[in-house]
Design a protein around this motif. Structure first.
Motif, PDB file in Angstrom:
ATOM      1  N   LEU A  43      12.686  -3.232  -8.214  1.00  0.00           N
ATOM      2  CA  LEU A  43      12.686  -1.809  -7.853  1.00  0.00           C
ATOM      3  C   LEU A  43      11.387  -1.479  -7.140  1.00  0.00           C
ATOM      4  CD1 LEU A  43      14.071  -0.121 -11.102  1.00  0.00           C
ATOM      5  CD2 LEU A  43      15.253  -0.420  -8.901  1.00  0.00           C
ATOM      6  N   GLU A  44      11.437  -0.480  -6.263  1.00  0.00           N
ATOM      7  CA  GLU A  44      10.228   0.038  -5.625  1.00  0.00           C
ATOM      8  C   GLU A  44      10.086   1.509  -5.990  1.00  0.00           C
ATOM      9  OE1 GLU A  44       9.969  -1.095  -1.474  1.00  0.00           O
ATOM     10  OE2 GLU A  44      10.672  -3.109  -1.964  1.00  0.00           O
ATOM     11  N   ALA A  45       8.868   2.019  -5.796  1.00  0.00           N
ATOM     12  CA  ALA A  45       8.560   3.372  -6.279  1.00  0.00           C
ATOM     13  C   ALA A  45       9.431   4.440  -5.627  1.00  0.00           C
ATOM     14  CB  ALA A  45       7.082   3.662  -6.046  1.00  0.00           C
ATOM     15  N   ASP A  46       9.751   4.287  -4.331  1.00  0.00           N
ATOM     16  CA  ASP A  46      10.562   5.340  -3.696  1.00  0.00           C
ATOM     17  C   ASP A  46      11.988   5.347  -4.248  1.00  0.00           C
ATOM     18  OD1 ASP A  46      11.193   2.947  -2.447  1.00  0.00           O
ATOM     19  OD2 ASP A  46      11.532   3.860  -0.492  1.00  0.00           O
ATOM     20  N   MET A  47      12.500   4.187  -4.677  1.00  0.00           N
ATOM     21  CA  MET A  47      13.845   4.148  -5.282  1.00  0.00           C
ATOM     22  C   MET A  47      13.844   4.936  -6.588  1.00  0.00           C
ATOM     23  SD  MET A  47      14.716   0.084  -5.061  1.00  0.00           S
ATOM     24  CE  MET A  47      14.397  -0.909  -3.637  1.00  0.00           C
ATOM     25  N   VAL A  48      12.753   4.778  -7.350  1.00  0.00           N
ATOM     26  CA  VAL A  48      12.645   5.487  -8.640  1.00  0.00           C
ATOM     27  C   VAL A  48      12.531   6.991  -8.402  1.00  0.00           C
ATOM     28  CG1 VAL A  48      11.144   5.800 -10.664  1.00  0.00           C
ATOM     29  CG2 VAL A  48      11.719   3.501  -9.862  1.00  0.00           C
ATOM     30  N   ARG A  49      11.746   7.361  -7.389  1.00  0.00           N
ATOM     31  CA  ARG A  49      11.608   8.805  -7.087  1.00  0.00           C
ATOM     32  C   ARG A  49      12.963   9.395  -6.700  1.00  0.00           C
ATOM     33  NH1 ARG A  49       8.414   9.338  -2.184  1.00  0.00           N
ATOM     34  NH2 ARG A  49      10.412   8.828  -1.256  1.00  0.00           N
ATOM     35  N   ASN A  50      13.708   8.694  -5.828  1.00  0.00           N
ATOM     36  CA  ASN A  50      15.010   9.220  -5.397  1.00  0.00           C
ATOM     37  C   ASN A  50      15.961   9.351  -6.582  1.00  0.00           C
ATOM     38  OD1 ASN A  50      14.111   9.305  -2.797  1.00  0.00           O
ATOM     39  ND2 ASN A  50      14.969   7.312  -2.227  1.00  0.00           N
ATOM     40  N   GLU A  72       0.839  -1.214   0.000  1.00  0.00           N
ATOM     41  CA  GLU A  72       0.000   0.000   0.000  1.00  0.00           C
ATOM     42  C   GLU A  72       0.865   1.252   0.000  1.00  0.00           C
ATOM     43  OE1 GLU A  72      -3.959  -1.806   2.182  1.00  0.00           O
ATOM     44  OE2 GLU A  72      -2.610  -0.527   3.330  1.00  0.00           O
ATOM     45  N   SER A  73       1.939   1.229   0.796  1.00  0.00           N
ATOM     46  CA  SER A  73       2.824   2.396   0.862  1.00  0.00           C
ATOM     47  C   SER A  73       3.528   2.566  -0.487  1.00  0.00           C
ATOM     48  CB  SER A  73       3.801   2.183   2.016  1.00  0.00           C
ATOM     49  OG  SER A  73       5.044   2.679   1.717  1.00  0.00           O
ATOM     50  N   ASN A  74       3.920   1.453  -1.116  1.00  0.00           N
ATOM     51  CA  ASN A  74       4.543   1.539  -2.447  1.00  0.00           C
ATOM     52  C   ASN A  74       3.567   2.133  -3.462  1.00  0.00           C
ATOM     53  OD1 ASN A  74       6.854   0.717  -4.278  1.00  0.00           O
ATOM     54  ND2 ASN A  74       5.096  -0.245  -5.275  1.00  0.00           N
ATOM     55  N   ASP A  75       2.309   1.722  -3.383  1.00  0.00           N
ATOM     56  CA  ASP A  75       1.302   2.243  -4.326  1.00  0.00           C
ATOM     57  C   ASP A  75       1.152   3.760  -4.191  1.00  0.00           C
ATOM     58  OD1 ASP A  75       0.831  -0.194  -5.395  1.00  0.00           O
ATOM     59  OD2 ASP A  75      -1.106  -0.531  -4.424  1.00  0.00           O
ATOM     60  N   GLN A  76       1.179   4.256  -2.945  1.00  0.00           N
ATOM     61  CA  GLN A  76       1.070   5.710  -2.731  1.00  0.00           C
ATOM     62  C   GLN A  76       2.253   6.425  -3.386  1.00  0.00           C
ATOM     63  OE1 GLN A  76      -1.578   7.216  -1.579  1.00  0.00           O
ATOM     64  NE2 GLN A  76      -2.422   5.158  -1.380  1.00  0.00           N
ATOM     65  N   ASN A  77       3.452   5.861  -3.202  1.00  0.00           N
ATOM     66  CA  ASN A  77       4.649   6.463  -3.813  1.00  0.00           C
ATOM     67  C   ASN A  77       4.561   6.404  -5.335  1.00  0.00           C
ATOM     68  OD1 ASN A  77       5.827   7.037  -1.352  1.00  0.00           O
ATOM     69  ND2 ASN A  77       6.836   5.047  -1.214  1.00  0.00           N
ATOM     70  N   ALA A  78       3.993   5.315  -5.856  1.00  0.00           N
ATOM     71  CA  ALA A  78       3.871   5.164  -7.321  1.00  0.00           C
ATOM     72  C   ALA A  78       2.914   6.225  -7.878  1.00  0.00           C
ATOM     73  CB  ALA A  78       3.371   3.761  -7.654  1.00  0.00           C
ATOM     74  N   ILE A  79       1.827   6.479  -7.161  1.00  0.00           N
ATOM     75  CA  ILE A  79       0.869   7.497  -7.614  1.00  0.00           C
ATOM     76  C   ILE A  79       1.558   8.866  -7.657  1.00  0.00           C
ATOM     77  CG2 ILE A  79      -1.230   8.746  -6.920  1.00  0.00           C
ATOM     78  CD1 ILE A  79      -2.245   5.948  -5.850  1.00  0.00           C
ATOM     79  N   ASN A  92       4.761   9.403  -8.041  1.00  0.00           N
ATOM     80  CA  ASN A  92       5.717   9.398  -9.170  1.00  0.00           C
ATOM     81  C   ASN A  92       5.003   9.747 -10.466  1.00  0.00           C
ATOM     82  OD1 ASN A  92       7.807   8.618  -7.567  1.00  0.00           O
ATOM     83  ND2 ASN A  92       7.959   6.514  -8.335  1.00  0.00           N
ATOM     84  N   GLN A  93       3.847   9.092 -10.677  1.00  0.00           N
ATOM     85  CA  GLN A  93       3.170   9.316 -11.957  1.00  0.00           C
ATOM     86  C   GLN A  93       2.709  10.770 -12.081  1.00  0.00           C
ATOM     87  OE1 GLN A  93      -0.525   7.311 -14.022  1.00  0.00           O
ATOM     88  NE2 GLN A  93       1.336   6.135 -14.250  1.00  0.00           N
ATOM     89  N   ARG A  94       2.262  11.326 -10.958  1.00  0.00           N
ATOM     90  CA  ARG A  94       1.848  12.737 -10.987  1.00  0.00           C
ATOM     91  C   ARG A  94       3.040  13.612 -11.384  1.00  0.00           C
ATOM     92  NH1 ARG A  94       0.106  13.608  -5.636  1.00  0.00           N
ATOM     93  NH2 ARG A  94      -1.550  12.126  -6.012  1.00  0.00           N
ATOM     94  N   SER A  95       4.191  13.302 -10.818  1.00  0.00           N
ATOM     95  CA  SER A  95       5.391  14.092 -11.113  1.00  0.00           C
ATOM     96  C   SER A  95       5.815  13.923 -12.583  1.00  0.00           C
ATOM     97  CB  SER A  95       6.494  13.644 -10.150  1.00  0.00           C
ATOM     98  OG  SER A  95       7.725  14.031 -10.597  1.00  0.00           O
ATOM     99  N   PHE A  96       5.736  12.704 -13.117  1.00  0.00           N
ATOM    100  CA  PHE A  96       6.066  12.495 -14.548  1.00  0.00           C
ATOM    101  C   PHE A  96       5.083  13.281 -15.424  1.00  0.00           C
ATOM    102  CE2 PHE A  96       7.601   8.065 -13.111  1.00  0.00           C
ATOM    103  CZ  PHE A  96       8.882   8.534 -12.873  1.00  0.00           C
TER     104      PHE A  96
END
Ligand code: GTP
Ligand code: MG
Length: 233
Positions: free
Chosen positions: A109-116, A29-36, A38-42
């Motif tokens: 990979l997890e969403a927070d790694m991609v954001r960083n 669930e926490s990964n999904d929040q980070n993924a959302i 990320n997509q907003r930022s892209f």
């Protein structure tokens, strides 16, 4: 030990504990929040983000090297591997803006790694951001990264029976690339079988056979990306 069709199923009782299930649910669930996020930022930066997933060695980095030589759009790459900067170095050598994530023990990979990683990169003017996931046909499928598209690669030496054996991964795909296509006859690999099993899983998925050696399929691969870039304009 339980058996199905005479094969032994290895079961880890710890994975069925309610506490373990609850922790996994919270992680996802926490990964999904980070993924959302990320997509907003892209989206804000008008970047099309594409997650490349496959087994180790099926040709993800080679595909990106060949794409660097042929593509008209401007792209950057986030590389995911457990160790070494080898893949990012291969792309940097070609002048591609690439950043390496080393996951250590993690097999995805997890969403927070991609954001960083994205925060460390200069993405001004970038139209497409490829994320090359850790080579693994299982775990990356469970972790959303916030990318817009998933591309799953299957190379001919791996065998044409993999789609229905690893359905979770292939079901996430927006495009399946059959790589090392020129080697298909050597491995008795039937492109038709893969196409048909992909359709069986998810009828709308397109399958393209490509070869980085002969250039086969690259026009279709680039056209797929160009079409998504245009659709977003
Ligand atoms: N014959 C042939 N070999 C290829 C093709 N594409 C890639 N290879 C070879 O396959 C090997 C692995 O390619 P990579 O691009 O490093 O694979 P990868 O999926 O990035 O591997 P990981 O990052 O370790 O998961 C290399 O030796 C490539 O030269 C192809 O189209 N034809
Ligand atoms: Mg690679």
């Amino acid at each position: 030990m339980p058996t199905v069709n005479n094969s032994t199923i290895v079961s880890n009782p710890n994975l069925k504990q309610p506490k373990t299930i609850a922790i996994m649910k919270r992680v996802l669930e926490s990964n999904d929040q980070n993924a959302i996020a990320n997509q907003r930022s892209f989206d804000e930066r008008h970047i099309l983000a594409i997650n490349l997933m496959s087994s180790p060695g099926s040709g993800k980095t080679t595909l990106l090297e060949a794409t660097a030589r042929k593509a008209k759009f401007k792209f950057a790459v986030i590389e995911g591997d457990m160790e070494t900067n080898r893949d990012a170095d291969r792309l940097l050598k070609l002048g591609v803006n690439a950043y390496q994530i080393c996951t250590g023990t993690a097999c995805h990979l997890e969403a927070d790694m991609v954001r960083n990683a994205a925060d460390q990169m200069n993405l001004n003017g970038i139209e497409v951001l490829f994320v090359e996931n850790v080579g693994n046909l299982v775990c990356p499928a469970s972790y959303e990264l916030g990318t817009h598209l998933n591309v799953v690669l299957l190379s001919t030496p791996e065998g044409d029976d993999k789609v229905l054996k690893y359905p979770v991964m292939f079901r996430t795909a927006d495009l399946v690339l059959i790589t090392k296509a020129e080697l298909a006859p050597m491995f008795d690999f039937s492109v038709d079988r893969v196409r048909s099993e992909v359709r069986q899983l998810k009828p709308e998925i397109k399958t393209v056979a490509v070869s980085a050696k002969t250039g086969e399929g690259f026009d279709d691969w680039l056209a797929f990306i160009e079409a998504h870039l245009q659709a977003r304009q």
